[in-house]
Design an enzyme around this catalytic site. Structure first.
Site, PDB file in Angstrom:
ATOM      1  N   ASP A  22      51.290   2.485  31.578  1.00 45.73           N
ATOM      2  CA  ASP A  22      50.564   3.359  32.128  1.00 45.73           C
ATOM      3  C   ASP A  22      50.925   2.468  33.778  1.00 45.73           C
ATOM      4  O   ASP A  22      51.596   1.572  33.932  1.00 45.73           O
ATOM      5  CB  ASP A  22      49.303   3.469  31.726  1.00 45.73           C
ATOM      6  CG  ASP A  22      48.618   4.569  32.540  1.00 45.73           C
ATOM      7  OD1 ASP A  22      48.783   5.431  33.528  1.00 45.73           O
ATOM      8  OD2 ASP A  22      47.246   5.185  32.071  1.00 45.73           O
TER       9      ASP A  22
ATOM     10  N   GLU B 117      55.324   4.740  37.847  1.00 43.42           N
ATOM     11  CA  GLU B 117      56.227   5.454  38.259  1.00 43.42           C
ATOM     12  C   GLU B 117      56.395   4.611  39.390  1.00 43.42           C
ATOM     13  O   GLU B 117      57.410   4.379  40.297  1.00 43.42           O
ATOM     14  CB  GLU B 117      55.787   6.652  39.124  1.00 43.42           C
ATOM     15  CG  GLU B 117      54.603   7.518  38.537  1.00 43.42           C
ATOM     16  CD  GLU B 117      53.759   7.560  38.126  1.00 43.42           C
ATOM     17  OE1 GLU B 117      53.174   8.310  36.923  1.00 43.42           O
ATOM     18  OE2 GLU B 117      52.588   6.309  37.948  1.00 43.42           O
TER      19      GLU B 117
ATOM     20  N   ASP C 245      48.927  12.697  34.613  1.00 43.65           N
ATOM     21  CA  ASP C 245      47.478  13.088  34.567  1.00 43.65           C
ATOM     22  C   ASP C 245      47.904  14.587  35.291  1.00 43.65           C
ATOM     23  O   ASP C 245      48.040  15.005  36.134  1.00 43.65           O
ATOM     24  CB  ASP C 245      46.903  12.355  35.312  1.00 43.65           C
ATOM     25  CG  ASP C 245      46.355  10.998  34.796  1.00 43.65           C
ATOM     26  OD1 ASP C 245      46.864  10.957  33.886  1.00 43.65           O
ATOM     27  OD2 ASP C 245      46.158  10.190  35.737  1.00 43.65           O
TER      28      ASP C 245
END
Length: 658
Positions: free
Chosen positions: A380, A383, A450
């Site tokens: 997770d 980025e 998300d």
């Protein structure tokens, strides 16, 4: 001005040097710089295979021919690209008077390759191309949260954000593809008058160009030089259960046992974030997860793989912070307090571009998870996500964020892939929230981040998944039902959930996840307990009617297992997308280039998701050249027809190629 070095065509004028080289079949790599040397990094590319290219030089121009592609550079440095038919496909955009005989000679003085110096010695680079075709369509470029499959006319940020993955490969309907092989933050514009790629900080222009007669030929050539996914393991083919978040070991085991009691097939169950004491402590919090070894053992006996969430964030007060700080394993900030993400604590991310940092984190994960038998990880925050996306404020081991920052998710995946491979594991897959070109070869299964629980968001995910397949990322998935919000007791949300679930049965990976409402009360007071859980998110959480439909589509997924395994083999061997645009399979059918709300699951199943609330009928186009059979009714249709399908809540339109 022109010279040849082995298979490399070199142009030099004043301070600029340009290299044109064969790189794969029917492709060239072009590099240019005004520095004294051109960087040797391959970035997204694998080493160049041998080529039978031809170079010719005369006093006015030179060219390199490699299979179907011909790249020509004039004595004034302007590059044009042709296919094997002699058709002009790409032409650099310049408006100057360097060549007064050029039909585009102009006093405007705009350079095609503009190297604008910035403080520190690098350049703000803009590469401009003519927009030659009024009817051209552009696809690919990664994952953006917008509803447009065709990117012509679009202005795209070349940077990663939560739910945005910049993978800068563009496929043209005119028979070429361009990889902007630059990992820096920038911009791409596919305008009506000019197309351009921009890097805010770089030493050199670096691009790879391919030509081909079909989209599949172009995409497979691209996969040949950037790599393909491993073979998907068997547990990747079925249904995955997840929610934000199972708070205890017993809660998770109870869900797994219930799936088995009901006889519902399930391959993977997931422990989400904040199962750890603090961010940067890659281990279970034994207050809530007292015996993870026994948990893993029981799940394996049930035939379920356990996936565990990993975050790259490191809390200042965690047990590893000081050591990682001392050894230089953390991202730096150029100004202000050293914080990247402020969520459940002020944290900074570990630096995936530092090979020693990658080894350090993997050793922690290996000791605390992998040795327990956990073989799949959820990477997770990949980025990486910043509370404030001031890209110029972060510096990595390999350089500034502006210059190389888009490498972060690729090297995050590499951290785990190489560690797991060293342990002897094969067929590696890890779920990750972002990617750059080449991430696929490190077992990256990308999901779309998300996102909102809405039909608007659902429509965005369809085109995102199709464009990700084009850029060499065939392993892609979404949170079924969307991530943010959605109450399982809300009838409107139940309808959306059903439609998303039905579509997911025909996605590369079928994975249920979401942060549902209303949120559960906090359980416990220590560790990650303050990160409260969302409402229940199992298929029986939505009522009996929804449950029956979910079971139906999980069973459809199971019946497709052999077929899906075959698609995964194609992706592994050739880089073929699993979700394919209609034009990918039917490039000769002009209508297929216009369709944006249908797709092919492999070469056999045409899927038409229901993308709007309360739809009673759906228009479906069936491509030419074959007959089509309705997946449920068995009714047959002739290709080339547009039909109207009456909708019911318990199915979506799917057609089988006869």
């Amino acid at each position: 001005m022109f010279s040849i070095d082995n298979q490399k065509l070199i142009f030099h004028y004043d301070a600029e040097e340009v290299w044109i080289e064969p790189w794969g079949t029917n492709a060239v790599r072009i590099r240019a710089s005004k520095n004294d040397t051109i960087p040797e990094e391959n970035w997204a590319l694998l080493d160049a295979p041998k080529s039978d290219s031809v170079i010719e030089v005369n006093e006015n121009y030179a060219y390199l021919q490699n299979g179907k592609i011909k790249a020509v550079i004039s004595r004034f440095g302007k590059i044009t690209v042709y296919n094997q038919k002699g058709e002009l496909l790409l032409e650099e955009y310049c408006r100057n008077r360097r060549d007064i005989l050029d039909a585009k000679c102009s006093a405007i003085e705009i350079e095609t390759r503009e190297f604008k110096p910035i403080v520190g010695g690098d350049y703000h680079l803009t590469w401009r191309l003519e927009s030659l075709f009024s009817d051209e369509k552009i696809y690919g470029m990664g994952q953006y949260q917008q509803p447009y499959l065709d990117l012509k006319g679009m202005d795209l940020e070349l940077a990663h954000r939560n739910s945005q993955a910049s993978v800068p490969f563009a496929l043209s309907s005119k028979g070429y593809g361009v990889l902007w092989n630059n990992p820096g933050v920038g911009r791409a514009v596919f305008g009506k008058n000019i197309m351009s790629f921009e890097a805010f900080s770089t030493e050199a222009l670096d691009c790879w160009i391919v030509v081909g007669d079909t989209p599949s030929e172009i995409v497979e050539e691209y996969a040949g030089v950037t790599g393909t996914v491993p073979m998907m393991p068997e547990y990747g083919l079925g249904f995955w259960q997840c929610k934000l978040r199972y708070q205890t070991q017993e809660e998770l085991l109870a869900v797994a046992r219930e799936y088995k009691r009901r006889g519902v097939p399930i391959d993977v169950i997931v422990i989400d974030f904040f199962h750890w004491p603090k961010q940067g402590e890659w281990k279970f919090d034994t207050v809530y997860w007292p015996n993870p070894a026994a948990m893993v053992k029981e799940l394996k006996e049930l035939g379920i793989e356990l996936m565990v969430s990993i975050w790259p964030t490191v809390d200042k007060s965690c047990e590893n912070y000081e050591e990682m700080l001392e050894k230089g394993y953390l991202i730096r900030t150029e100004r202000g307090f050293r914080v990247g993400l402020d969520f459940q604590g002020a944290t900074i991310h570990f630096d995936t571009t530092n090979p020693e940092a990658r080894k350090y984190v993997w050793e922690k994960v290996k000791q605390n998870y992998y040795k327990l038998g956990i073989k799949i990880f959820w990477l997770d925050e990949a980025e990486p996500e910043y509370t404030v996306y001031d890209f110029d404020n972060y510096r990595y081991y390999a350089g500034s964020n502006l210059k190389i920052g888009n490498l972060y998710p690729k090297m995050y995946a590499q951290t785990f892939f190489e560690g797991m491979k060293k342990e002897g594991q094969e067929n590696i897959v890890n779920l990750i929230r972002c990617a750059w070109a080449g991430s696929q070869r490190y077992g990256a299964l990308v999901w779309s981040g998300d996102i909102a629980s809405s039909y608007e968001s659902l429509r965005n995910q369809l085109v995102a998944g199709l464009n990700m397949g084009i850029v060499g990322i065939p392993w892609w998935t979404t949170d079924i039902g969307g991530f943010h919000g959605g109450n399982p007791d809300d009838e409107n949300f139940r309808e959306l959930f059903i439609r998303w679930f039905q579509w997911a049965a025909f996605c590369p990976v079928m994975r249920l996840h979401g942060d549902r409402e209303p949120r559960q009360a906090q359980l416990g007071t220590s560790g990650g307990a303050t990160c409260c859980s969302g409402a229940s998110n199992e298929i029986w959480s939505y009522g009996e009617k929804v449950y029956d439909i979910c079971v139906k589509y999980i069973n459809i997924r199971e019946k497709l297992r052999d077929y899906t395994r075959g698609l995964m083999k194609e992706a592994h061997e050739k880089g073929t997308p699993i979700m394919r645009t209609l034009f990918y399979e039917f490039p000769e059918d002009e209508k297929c280039w216009e369709i944006t709300d249908e797709y092919m699951y492999g070469d056999r199943y045409l899927v038409a998701p229901v993308l709007y609330a309360d739809m009673k009928e759906r228009i479906v186009y069936l491509p030419k050249g074959c007959r089509w059979k309705d997946f449920e009714s068995g009714m047959e249709y002739t290709g080339g027809e547009t039909i109207k399908v009456n909708l019911s809540i318990d199915s979506i339109p799917v057609f089988v190629k006869c």
